[in-house]
Design an enzyme around this catalytic site. Structure first.
Site, short mmCIF file in Angstrom:
data_model
loop_
_atom_site.label_atom_id
_atom_site.label_comp_id
_atom_site.label_asym_id
_atom_site.label_seq_id
_atom_site.Cartn_x
_atom_site.Cartn_y
_atom_site.Cartn_z
N LYS A 1 -7.91 -5.26 -3.53
CA LYS A 1 -6.47 -5.46 -3.67
C LYS A 1 -6.10 -6.94 -3.69
O LYS A 1 -5.12 -7.33 -4.33
CB LYS A 1 -5.72 -4.72 -2.57
CG LYS A 1 -5.83 -3.21 -2.68
CD LYS A 1 -4.99 -2.52 -1.61
CE LYS A 1 -5.12 -1.00 -1.70
NZ LYS A 1 -4.25 -0.31 -0.73
N THR B 1 -2.38 -0.07 -4.37
CA THR B 1 -2.80 1.23 -3.86
C THR B 1 -4.20 1.62 -4.32
O THR B 1 -4.68 1.16 -5.36
CB THR B 1 -1.79 2.31 -4.30
OG1 THR B 1 -2.20 3.59 -3.81
CG2 THR B 1 -1.66 2.39 -5.82
N ASN C 1 -9.18 -0.87 2.95
CA ASN C 1 -8.98 -1.29 1.56
C ASN C 1 -7.78 -2.23 1.41
O ASN C 1 -7.54 -2.75 0.32
CB ASN C 1 -8.88 -0.09 0.61
CG ASN C 1 -7.68 0.79 0.86
OD1 ASN C 1 -6.94 0.62 1.82
ND2 ASN C 1 -7.48 1.77 -0.01
N ASP D 1 0.86 -1.17 0.00
CA ASP D 1 0.00 0.00 0.00
C ASP D 1 0.90 1.24 0.00
O ASP D 1 2.08 1.16 0.39
CB ASP D 1 -0.89 -0.04 1.25
CG ASP D 1 -1.67 1.23 1.47
OD1 ASP D 1 -2.35 1.67 0.52
OD2 ASP D 1 -1.60 1.79 2.57
N MET D 2 0.36 2.37 -0.39
CA MET D 2 1.19 3.58 -0.46
C MET D 2 0.91 4.54 0.70
O MET D 2 1.72 4.67 1.61
CB MET D 2 1.01 4.26 -1.82
CG MET D 2 1.53 3.40 -2.97
SD MET D 2 1.44 4.20 -4.58
CE MET D 2 2.63 5.52 -4.36
N ASP D 3 -0.25 5.19 0.70
CA ASP D 3 -0.53 6.19 1.74
C ASP D 3 -0.70 5.52 3.09
O ASP D 3 -1.47 4.58 3.26
CB ASP D 3 -1.79 6.97 1.37
CG ASP D 3 -1.58 7.80 0.11
OD1 ASP D 3 -0.94 8.86 0.20
OD2 ASP D 3 -2.02 7.36 -0.96
N ASP E 1 -2.59 -0.39 5.87
CA ASP E 1 -3.03 0.27 7.10
C ASP E 1 -4.53 0.50 7.19
O ASP E 1 -5.03 0.89 8.24
CB ASP E 1 -2.32 1.62 7.25
CG ASP E 1 -2.81 2.65 6.23
OD1 ASP E 1 -2.80 2.35 5.03
OD2 ASP E 1 -3.23 3.74 6.65
#
Length: 250
Positions: free
Chosen positions: A175, A46, A201, A12-14, A198
């Site tokens: 995802k 993401t 999603n 994941d990114m954010d 986190d």
């Protein structure tokens, strides 16, 4: 060369790869390079659209598959789209009407661009190819009401990327489905994957992966369903997982 138990790292990114300044820390970048050099496929997973994710892949020098828009797009490489799942335009119209009714901030991702109440045009509904719709409100009661309304619509995958938002994709698109497609492309099994995130999603991916990892800053439901809880996105949680769980002998 290490005989690796885990061969795909889905990030994941954010709130995960990126710290609170929306940057990849030097320590995290160093360990991602080490993983890639050892033969691990490092794959973004993401909610961001392609244009928001690709520059970070370029920064890391990745040429691996990418999962964007919560699984609505799977990229075989940073320049080759493999699969795209679209939302029904009638559902987009209904979700927009709900946003207007409750007076909450909304956004939507289409193949043609990203939109919110500042640049929304009803004419776009039929012109665009829609992939994701989202709401943001800090009012828990309104957010609950919107969830109920969305469930009544049917045909939707409802998650979030923060406790205050909702993210909506076509039913069955998430995802985890994206990671399964990437595994098929790479000839890997889901047991050989690590998924780190986190938010809600990320939940399906964390539950489906060989090793599901929640960040230290993750929502409680994510931590409760993870195999491991690592440090926060500001404390190089990804680096710790690569060092202690991935770059070790099978």
């Amino acid at each position: 060369m290490l005989k690796l138990k885990y061969k795909l790292l889905a990030l994941d990114m954010d709130g995960t790869l990126l710290n609170d300044n929306h940057q990849i820390s030097p320590e995290t970048e160093k360990w991602i390079h080490r993983a890639a050099e050892a033969g691990v496929h490092v794959c973004f997973s993401t909610g961001r659209g392609y244009d928001e994710a690709a520059p970070f892949g370029k920064q890391l020098g990745l040429n691996t598959p990418m999962i964007t828009v919560n699984g609505s797009e799977v990229w075989k490489s940073p320049t080759e789209l493999y699969r795209r799942e679209l939302l029904d335009k009638a559902l987009i119209a209904n979700m927009h009407a709900i946003a207007v009714e409750y007076g909450v901030w909304f956004w939507a991702y289409a193949v043609e661009g990203s939109y919110n109440e500042k640049n929304w045009d009803p004419a776009l509904l039929d012109l665009n190819q829609w992939m994701k719709f989202g709401y943001h409100t800090e009012d828990d009661a309104i957010r609950h009401d919107i969830i109920v309304r969305l469930q009544d619509l049917g045909g939707l995958e409802i998650t979030n990327s923060s406790p205050y938002n909702l993210e909506i994709n076509p039913a069955g698109v998430n995802k985890a489905t994206g990671i399964r497609i990437v595994c098929d492309l790479l000839g890997l099994d889901m047991s050989e994957t690590v998924a780190i995130g986190d938010s809600l999603n990320d939940l399906a991916a964390i539950q489906a992966a060989g090793l599901g990892v929640a960040m230290g800053n993750a929502q409680l439901a994510v931590k409760e369903n993870a195999d491991v809880v690592t440090a926060s996105n500001n404390d190089d949680g990804i680096a710790w997982i690569i060092r202690d769980y991935i770059l070790t002998e099978e």
